[in-house]
Scaffold this motif. Structure first.
Motif, PDB file in Angstrom:
ATOM      1  N   GLU A   1       0.053  -5.252   3.152  1.00  0.00           N
ATOM      2  CA  GLU A   1       0.162  -4.353   4.314  1.00  0.00           C
ATOM      3  C   GLU A   1       1.150  -4.894   5.347  1.00  0.00           C
ATOM      4  O   GLU A   1       1.121  -4.495   6.522  1.00  0.00           O
ATOM      5  CB  GLU A   1      -1.227  -4.167   4.952  1.00  0.00           C
ATOM      6  CG  GLU A   1      -2.221  -3.407   4.086  1.00  0.00           C
ATOM      7  CD  GLU A   1      -2.234  -1.898   4.357  1.00  0.00           C
ATOM      8  OE1 GLU A   1      -1.672  -1.466   5.386  1.00  0.00           O
ATOM      9  OE2 GLU A   1      -2.795  -1.148   3.519  1.00  0.00           O
TER      10      GLU A   1
ATOM     11  N   TRP B   1      -5.284   1.003   7.993  1.00  0.00           N
ATOM     12  CA  TRP B   1      -4.585   0.379   6.862  1.00  0.00           C
ATOM     13  C   TRP B   1      -4.108   1.443   5.898  1.00  0.00           C
ATOM     14  O   TRP B   1      -4.832   2.406   5.622  1.00  0.00           O
ATOM     15  CB  TRP B   1      -5.515  -0.625   6.158  1.00  0.00           C
ATOM     16  CG  TRP B   1      -6.012  -1.659   7.111  1.00  0.00           C
ATOM     17  CD1 TRP B   1      -7.248  -1.734   7.679  1.00  0.00           C
ATOM     18  CD2 TRP B   1      -5.238  -2.724   7.689  1.00  0.00           C
ATOM     19  NE1 TRP B   1      -7.299  -2.783   8.546  1.00  0.00           N
ATOM     20  CE2 TRP B   1      -6.091  -3.424   8.572  1.00  0.00           C
ATOM     21  CE3 TRP B   1      -3.926  -3.176   7.535  1.00  0.00           C
ATOM     22  CZ2 TRP B   1      -5.670  -4.535   9.321  1.00  0.00           C
ATOM     23  CZ3 TRP B   1      -3.499  -4.272   8.263  1.00  0.00           C
ATOM     24  CH2 TRP B   1      -4.369  -4.938   9.137  1.00  0.00           C
TER      25      TRP B   1
ATOM     26  N   VAL C   1      -6.118  -8.593   1.346  1.00  0.00           N
ATOM     27  CA  VAL C   1      -5.159  -7.817   2.138  1.00  0.00           C
ATOM     28  C   VAL C   1      -4.249  -8.794   2.883  1.00  0.00           C
ATOM     29  O   VAL C   1      -4.737  -9.744   3.496  1.00  0.00           O
ATOM     30  CB  VAL C   1      -5.876  -6.898   3.149  1.00  0.00           C
ATOM     31  CG1 VAL C   1      -4.878  -6.218   4.077  1.00  0.00           C
ATOM     32  CG2 VAL C   1      -6.707  -5.857   2.414  1.00  0.00           C
TER      33      VAL C   1
ATOM     34  N   SER D   1       0.839  -1.209   0.000  1.00  0.00           N
ATOM     35  CA  SER D   1       0.000   0.000   0.000  1.00  0.00           C
ATOM     36  C   SER D   1       0.869   1.252   0.000  1.00  0.00           C
ATOM     37  O   SER D   1       0.480   2.301  -0.518  1.00  0.00           O
ATOM     38  CB  SER D   1      -0.928  -0.003   1.200  1.00  0.00           C
ATOM     39  OG  SER D   1      -1.772  -1.130   1.137  1.00  0.00           O
TER      40      SER D   1
END
Lengths: 547, 547
Positions: free
Chosen positions: A294, A307, A321, A261
């Motif tokens: 992540e 997040w 994720v 991310s």
């Protein structure tokens, strides 16, 4: 518990202590091993040191794979204790830890330790038995995510998580190909080396597999589209679209696009807002999924959000994720969260997924404790406050030091890009390495990252304070001045501030006007070593540096 | 530790508690989450149960991937506590655990728990810092192995270990191909699904990759060369040689032969002595390495030896050994040990190997504690004594019950092969499953394994006692009699004893004349699910069974 009474007697009779090549050797070796008397040294805090640092190092060279590197190789640190944001060496010396994003809620957090010990005393078994910790943790963890991300798979590491994410993606529509970003690093298992240019690029020019497609890093400082581009998000997403069109022409099928991310190892690249939405649209249109990694950046490090993908806006939801490092404050655990639909498709193959340790009651108790500490101690709020203050202080340094090319970051994920030339953005690699070593002398642990290892990378435990921030920046200020003087760079110049860096200097109230304003962008590319490994010898800047 | 003071106030001001799709949802969900009041039920032992079993199951269905199966799916167990070889459900009911080879030194062993808690209070960080636990553990662990196996890589799971073993093997001479055994299972990551016929065979006929070569399982009960063959070790090794010759013709290059030292999931196949030596010779001759997978069977389970590959004789040394399940008594950790030469070649690529959690001081403290308990409580001696006694009792059952086709095992790794017909060796799958469920009613946890799920598989915690063995076999006796009566099989027949089963019934002194004599061989093939998963519904034998 029973068993073992009278055993030693019988063992002796049966020749346990007798000949045999390896048994003989074991017996000898056991004299040096635990449970057998060895000379111990007293250490500060009443602890005992089993080996001298030289002995530890010698044993490490003998018994640990040479591919496993140490920090500060020319004079490695022996750390024996840590608390909060501080680590202590064998002499009792205290170091400020600015790099350990695994010790997320602070080293040796007593609440986490107690939760672990309490559950270990009761039960630690696999997830084929029902247990409240597993479902409670799954419920609590998915509650931090958008509604559709509701199904968990608990595993043991970021690598296991990313590998499973690929398996989920490939099973979804039977596609195989993966789009990854340049300089990306997603883990150490075979399938992830394959999709990590940062790794496979080191293995020679033919090391990229045909099912792997590398998209430009959405890096508006060193990348193809920079801060002066009117819409870098769309431009970088268009690059992904081009790759997809090309693969379609060749009859290949995209299973997934995967990206951190925020690209950490790759140089702390914060993708422009809107990039993920567009990429997801293009990838989903051909049956692929969007995997948000992540592992490095999740669990509230960015402050405003839990997040980092949420920095893209609430209209963006990944399909998968993956989590890792901070999730258990050092305990080996990890998770993949996905949608019901993807999970059902994975289940439809009939193949069971069993992970021996994943989701055990101890790991879940630890995971729950970490979530509770993040909330109770308002560590997201702290990340926002301290991160913003740190950015603000660093922006002041940028004004003062020609070596500072750019400052970027969000929350407690901050990068300082050192350059030899502000206009050309020439990476100041040697200077960064020198600075890191000088900071270590000042008892501050910081790493230099990115493909040129010129980016100072802050990712401290989330209990980092404004005082810590002030101390480290003041020390950096002194050291940068020394380096600049030694190398003939002019300190105090009015180097142009990067357009993306919009922090308002607002001393005493380190609160940005909005979270967006505390985000600063720069740099792409990938570090040579993930997580800031330093080689045995480092070159110093060309001119003599006062030390 | 600092940070967080005054945070909640500010967080409210900044909209933390305010709108937003996922944040609104989080707030609602948090009412059910930890730290928020929920109704708890009192459980035996003063513990509290957060959810009813039905609630736990419902939450599990909602939040855990459907590929993650539970034991006894039609009526899963909720286990809340365990000690030694016993597990306790939410009602306080006590179960004898005959299947959990992860809780190696006994569930919730206090020595291990204390070691973990003590180290967690001090420090848990990565292996880029020097630490005594890491080197001490590496020294202690390699002391159990032949001299040349001296270099360790600490990782988090058996899957990570086997994946790294493949990376080491492939880097060694740049070869890619792998020879694996039929029915083998080596782990859940992508690279290991590829070399696990047990898994990839379920994915359709084209699922075998071209670099994978499957050799016959050295199974002298159901395999190509059986107990009547004069030299099954050489015959099975010759099959590997043929594969190697074929690959050479096709210009392919063998990186590794990989096998569990005893095939557990594949049906508890104990390879004939001398097989590994010959395979290693053939594989090394073409630049490949021998990987011994000890994930399921290592750490003294076989009793006489610490590692199961040592059953082959002292003249056999693998090039790489992988470890897993029992290593940390449930803590997620694992190790790969190899030779200096292979480690140096791996290092020569220049690629760093970094494993975030692998080799952290807590994992190493736990690993050390497990080794100490194995030694202090003489668990190897116990495995030999109790395992031999168990085998002896089971051999008596074989004489009595036509359903018992073969007994085999060594130490606390024992299999009972149930057959419908002794001559045809027809697997008694439904009967095995029925038995397992009936044993559960009797509070005994056992699993049915192997490709036909007809093999009762004992792999209990190493503190299993002779009383436990007696109890479980007596219960099996009663249940087998019931099944045989219900299905019209004659109990008490004089079915021929398998030639390999040489246990002497020697009541009162369950000690075999030599360790070899406590080894019994039978069955190849692979289980449908590793570690004994049972489907939601199980078919019962054709006739009615009294319950």
């Amino acid at each position: 518990m029973e068993g073992g009474h009278g055993g030693r007697e019988r063992r002796r009779e049966k020749g346990w202590e007798g000949g045999g090549v390896w048994r003989g050797r074991l017996r000898d070796k056991r004299r040096e091993a635990p449970g057998f008397p060895v000379a111990c040294r007293a250490m500060p805090g009443g602890m005992e040191e089993r080996y001298s640092k030289a002995e530890t190092l010698a044993l490490r060279r003998k018994h640990i794979g040479p591919s496993c590197k140490v920090f500060f190789a020319k004079d490695p640190l022996k750390i024996v204790r840590a608390q909060g944001q501080y680590m202590f060496d064998e002499t009792g010396e205290k170091y400020l830890d600015c790099i350990n994003n695994v010790a997320h809620v602070g080293h040796s957090h007593p609440y986490v330790t107690k939760a672990a010990a309490k559950q270990m005393e009761l039960l630690n078994t696999n997830s084929r038995f029902l247990h409240d910790n597993l479902v409670q943790y799954a419920q609590r963890l998915t509650a931090t995510l958008p509604e559709k991300l509701s199904v968990c798979y608990f595993v043991n590491s970021g690598s296991e998580a990313n590998d499973l994410a690929l398996r989920l993606a490939r099973q979804y529509h039977g596609h195989q190909d993966v789009i990854t970003l340049e300089n990306a690093y997603h883990g150490h298992v075979t399938s992830l080396i394959d999709i990590s240019p940062y790794k496979f690029n080191q293995l020679g020019k033919d090391s990229k597999k045909e099912f792997v497609h590398v998209a430009p890093s959405p890096d508006i400082y060193r990348g193809k589209y920079r801060e002066d581009h009117p819409d870098p998000a769309s431009a970088y997403a268009e690059e992904v679209k081009k790759i997809i069109e090309e693969t379609q022409k060749n009859g290949r099928k995209i299973a997934a696009f995967i990206a951190e991310s925020m690209q950490s190892c790759g140089g702390q690249v914060i993708p422009p807002v809107g990039y993920f939405q567009k990429v997801a649209e293009y990838v989903r249109a051909v049956g692929g999924v969007f995997i948000a990694d992540e592992v490095q950046v999740g669990f509230g490090r960015v402050g405003k959000h839990f997040w980092a993908f949420q920095l893209q806006g609430e209209d963006f939801v990944p399909d998968i994720v993956t989590m890792g490092k901070p999730i258990g404050n050092g305990h080996p655990m990890s998770c993949v969260v996905t949608t019901r639909e993807i999970a059902e498709k994975f289940g439809a193959s009939g193949l069971e997924y069993f992970n021996t340790f994943g989701g055990n009651p101890v790991s879940c108790a630890i995971g729950l404790a970490v979530l509770e500490v993040i909330e109770k101690e308002d560590l997201q709020g702290n990340a926002t406050r301290v991160g913003s203050y740190l950015l603000e202080l660093l922006v002041e340094q940028k004004k003062k030091h020609p070596l500072v090319g750019d400052i970027r970051g969000i929350g407690l994920f901050v990068g300082v890009d050192l350059v030899k030339d502000q206009q050309k953005r020439t990476p100041a690699t040697a200077e960064a390495l020198h600075l890191i070593y000088k900071l270590k002398e000042q008892k501050i642990l910081l790493s230099a990252d990115g493909p040129y290892r010129n980016i100072l990378k802050f990712k401290p435990p989330m209990c980092f304070t404004v005082e810590d921030a002030k101390h480290v920046v003041e020390t950096i200020d002194v050291l940068l001045t020394e380096i600049e003087e030694a190398t003939g760079m002019k300190t105090g110049n009015d180097a142009p501030t990067n357009a993306q860096c919009k922090i308002k200097a607002n001393e005493g109230s380190p609160q940005p006007e909005s979270a967006n304003e505390s985000t600063s962008h720069l740099n792409g590319a990938a570090c040579r070593q993930e997580n800031g490994f330093y080689p045995e010898k480092h070159s110093v800047p060309s001119k003599t540096i006062r030390t």
